[in-house]
Design a protein around this motif. Structure first.
Motif, PDB file in Angstrom:
ATOM      1  N   SER A 144      -8.120 -16.613   0.707  1.00  0.00           N
ATOM      2  CA  SER A 144      -8.872 -17.867   0.835  1.00  0.00           C
ATOM      3  C   SER A 144     -10.160 -17.960   0.031  1.00  0.00           C
ATOM      4  O   SER A 144     -10.804 -18.993   0.038  1.00  0.00           O
ATOM      5  N   GLN A 145     -10.581 -16.871  -0.608  1.00  0.00           N
ATOM      6  CA  GLN A 145     -11.874 -16.946  -1.251  1.00  0.00           C
ATOM      7  C   GLN A 145     -11.901 -18.057  -2.299  1.00  0.00           C
ATOM      8  O   GLN A 145     -11.007 -18.099  -3.143  1.00  0.00           O
ATOM      9  N   CYS A 147     -12.883 -20.849  -0.199  1.00  0.00           N
ATOM     10  CA  CYS A 147     -12.897 -21.894   0.842  1.00  0.00           C
ATOM     11  C   CYS A 147     -11.485 -22.346   1.205  1.00  0.00           C
ATOM     12  O   CYS A 147     -11.255 -23.534   1.413  1.00  0.00           O
ATOM     13  N   ASP A 157     -15.663 -23.934   7.214  1.00  0.00           N
ATOM     14  CA  ASP A 157     -15.247 -23.169   6.034  1.00  0.00           C
ATOM     15  C   ASP A 157     -16.417 -22.919   5.081  1.00  0.00           C
ATOM     16  O   ASP A 157     -16.498 -23.486   3.992  1.00  0.00           O
ATOM     17  N   TYR A 206     -13.359 -17.328   5.297  1.00  0.00           N
ATOM     18  CA  TYR A 206     -12.544 -17.089   4.100  1.00  0.00           C
ATOM     19  C   TYR A 206     -11.951 -15.680   4.081  1.00  0.00           C
ATOM     20  O   TYR A 206     -11.020 -15.399   3.328  1.00  0.00           O
TER      21      TYR A 206
END
Ligand SMILES: [Zn+2]
Length: 455
Positions: A144-145, A147, A157, A206
């Motif tokens: 997820s890095q 967001c 987030d 994240y």
């Protein structure tokens, strides 16, 4: 321009200048309980998220981040203590879930929100490509890095809001499910298995992750900290060769930076190839191409591990400061090679300095901006900044300073000033002129021209 640095002073209508996400204001989420029922083949998720919150402003309504490809079917609330909290209505549009309460919640209350939702999770588009929940050829991963968390669960987030997590994930029994934290239990019902994980270490959204695949569990030795690896059977021989030093790396960084911040470290290797390895809290994810048995990726095996200190335990208050993560992670690669091959960090620094010198010098390390946030120059110039500090302070004062910085920021968020404060203290104690340190800091962080090579 209003910057994310002002985040602690709630200003309605402001957004993160990196991710473009409008800030969710007025509350903190302290705990997420995510119950996920996942079907691999149709990539379908049925979920209940229970969020424990408290509010620092009176709230008639609040917002959460949740991608529009998921459909919310029910939202309910429960006050904790005397306060009554009931949901009047909710609206889910443009990746925001807006919840309106019947009566305003007075400031400083504790309450829970329960959100039922379902759909086909998929990555969200961002400046940096697609991020978040991604389907694999036989399973799924989450990366997820910076967001992408809202691609699979309702959340705040943003990197500076950390919470504890609990995961209850059900999938077909042949699949292994890996999430952050400790595996508490595994219960089989019919053809499906529910995996329960929890982490009491605060975590940015994240860095929350779920990995689903047909993996075999391998325990790696060489370290006092348990290291688990989940690897597809066909990849095991290559994996054993390429990750043979993982335990030694963990021991080295524990010695240099202070104790490993979590109870265990987990490596997941996917059946699919991945362009780059991915970081999550307490674990790292590699592709089959990173474990072919040729030791080509040793640098990144070290890099990802070091993020457990720099990026995960020590989180960021804002994305401007990404160099604090990537600079130290990149420098950690050089320190590993200094330890394992005798190639000094100074030699690595020199090589990368020469490459940087041939590239455009238009990047401000202290605030690279969204487009250049993951530019290799941020990584290398960040690592060279760390190296410059080491050269100025000398080894003994430098490593003591890093340990002190890591201990002070443990399981929290840090800003560059936290590192500078420790460096000033170390300089004073080591008899190094503090104005030399300040000059170094300005030259590497706040100017675009490449300073002279530190030696
Ligand atoms: Zn990194």
């Amino acid at each position: 321009m209003i910057r994310s640095r002002l985040r602690k002073t709630p200003v309605p209508g402001t957004r993160d200048s990196y991710t473009g996400i409008d800030f969710n204001l007025g509350y903190h989420i302290r705990h997420y309980r995510l119950e996920l029922d996942y079907k691999v083949a149709p990539n379908h998720l049925r979920a209940v998220a229970t969020l424990s919150l408290d509010n620092y402003q009176e709230l008639k309504q609040l917002t959460l981040d949740l991608a529009s490809h998921l459909r919310v079917t029910e939202v309910s609330a429960r006050g904790i203590g005397a306060v009554e909290v009931t949901v009047a209505r909710f609206r889910h549009a443009n990746a925001k879930l807006r919840i309106t309460f019947d009566d305003p919640i007075p400031v400083d209350q504790e309450f829970e929100l329960t959100i039922r939702y379902s759909g086909n999770p998929r990555p969200v588009r961002s400046t940096w490509g697609t991020i978040g929940w991604e389907e694999l050829s036989n399973g799924s991963l989450v990366a997820s890095q910076p967001c992408g968390a809202h691609s699979w669960f309702p959340c705040d987030d943003t990197p500076d809001e950390k919470a504890t997590y609990e995961f209850l994930i059900t999938a077909d029994s042949p699949y292994t499910v890996v999430a952050n934290g400790a595996l508490d239990s595994k219960s089989v019902k019919g053809s499906r298995t529910t995996w329960r994980y929890h982490t009491n270490h605060p975590m940015a959204s994240y860095l929350a992750t779920v990995q689903v695949g047909q993996y075999k569990l391998i325990e790696l030795d060489g370290s006092k900290t348990p290291i688990h690896a989940y690897v597809p059977p066909a990849v095991i021989p290559g994996f054993r060769n390429d990750f043979a030093d993982q335990g030694a790396m963990l021991e080295l960084y524990s010695k240099l930076y202070g104790p490993y911040p979590f109870a265990s470290y987990t490596v997941v290797v996917t059946e699919d190839e991945l362009e780059i390895p991915l970081e999550a809290q307490g674990l790292s994810i590699f592709g089959a191409n990173h474990a072919k048995g040729d030791k080509d990726w040793e640098r990144l095996i070290a890099h990802e591990l070091s993020h457990q200190w720099f990026g995960n335990s020590l989180g960021l208050a804002q994305w401007d400061d990404i160099w604090l993560n990537e600079g130290f992670a990149c420098y950690s690669e050089w320190l590993w090679f200094e330890h394992s091959t005798g190639k000094t960090a100074a030699e690595s620094a020199r090589e990368h300095y020469d490459v940087l010198a041939s590239k455009p010098q238009d990047l401000l390390l202290a605030a690279p901006g969204a487009k250049d946030m993951f530019d290799d120059r941020v990584y290398k110039r960040g690592a060279l900044t760390v190296h410059a500090l080491r050269v100025l302070l000398g080894d003994e004062a430098f490593f003591a300073m890093v340990r002190s910085y890591v201990a002070a920021g443990r399981h929290s968020v840090v800003e560059p000033i936290d590192l500078l404060r420790e460096a000033r203290r170390a300089a004073e104690a080591a008899g190094v002129a503090v104005d030399k340190l300040d000059a170094l800091w300005d030259a590497w962080l706040k100017k675009t021209a490449l300073p002279e090579f530190p030696q």
